[in-house]
Design a protein around this motif. Sequence first.
Motif, short mmCIF file in Angstrom:
data_model
loop_
_atom_site.label_atom_id
_atom_site.label_comp_id
_atom_site.label_asym_id
_atom_site.label_seq_id
_atom_site.Cartn_x
_atom_site.Cartn_y
_atom_site.Cartn_z
N GLU A 273 0.84 -1.20 0.00
CA GLU A 273 0.00 0.00 0.00
C GLU A 273 0.87 1.24 0.00
OE1 GLU A 273 -3.54 2.19 2.61
OE2 GLU A 273 -2.84 0.18 3.16
N ASP B 5 0.33 5.65 -1.04
CA ASP B 5 -0.46 6.75 -1.59
C ASP B 5 -1.91 6.35 -1.86
OD1 ASP B 5 1.78 8.36 -1.48
OD2 ASP B 5 2.31 8.03 -3.59
N GLY B 6 -2.46 5.54 -0.96
CA GLY B 6 -3.85 5.14 -1.08
C GLY B 6 -4.14 4.07 -2.11
N GLU B 7 -3.10 3.50 -2.71
CA GLU B 7 -3.25 2.47 -3.73
C GLU B 7 -2.77 1.14 -3.17
OE1 GLU B 7 -2.29 3.37 -8.04
OE2 GLU B 7 -0.59 2.09 -7.53
#
Length: 336
Positions: free
Chosen positions: A106, A108-110
């Motif tokens: 995970e 940067d929110g990905e």
Amino acid sequence: MNVISPRQPLVQVTPRGLYCPRGDFYIDPWEGVDVALITHAHSDHAREGSKLYHITEQSLGIIQRRLGPDGVYHPHAYRQEFFLGDVKISFHPAGHILGSAQIRLECDGEVWVVSGDYKRDYDPTCEAFEVVPCDYFITESTFGLPVFVWKSIEEETEAVYKWWMKNQEVGKNCILGCYSLGKSQRVLHALAAFTDQPVLLHGATQALVDLYREQGVPLIATLPATDFEKGTKGQLILAPPAAISSTWARKFGTFESGFASGWMRIRGNRRRKAYDQGFVISDHADWPALLQTVKECGAKKIYVTHGYTDELSRFLVEQGHDAEPLETLFAREEDA
């Protein structure tokens, strides 16, 4: 460098394997690197030569045996989070063999998940597969064709037992070829439902069975194949498939040979390999399980590797998924 997304992806394909530049590490690298994350201990995923290995706690003993006791290993509990660079990482059960993991990344929110090898079927010799929601999912496709559908382990192991008993009645031994790591232990656990007769083990299998027992995995009684007495009849011997055609097998006198593998779902494979019996027992997901996993993980993008990549990715696209093959180093697992 062959990237797998038009933007800078979290995971990239390089000549050394899957690479995460944000964390400066590789996943199941194909050669030695500075930092390697390993999904499981099979030799096509865990290779020698890296300076540092991040692995699961359950796989430590097996990987030390396979890669050497002097390597630098950082074991992690399942679901324990740690950081490399600005990437948050955790290992999640893959249900493939003892200690096998999917790797969640995970940043940067990905969220990316690299599945390694996995199966969804019942197997108490390892922790059960866990669905890990993600944005990008890299899935194996070893058995990525509709023909590959498994029966239950109980049904296939009962067939092994009946084959053994039939040959015991006529004074023949049985040598069952199955992968020493994962497959053998699964068969030994399942056989306990049918008999308490001990099974003889090839040396390569015996060492790995001992490691499973050390972690509390219950298995039927076993004896080393070196204890076999000439002239003995009606024994079941587990061995790596290559051993069946070697001089090692001659000491067992008259015997029938069997092979436990998902490839036995196609009868022609058994004939080509000249086995007397084939048993469809696999440590990989079958076709329905592959489709189920893609659906349940909820990924917006699927990358397909290790096996029938074109066939599975094409089917997924036809079903409305954004999917494509991912070209990685892959040697077909004959014992899968």
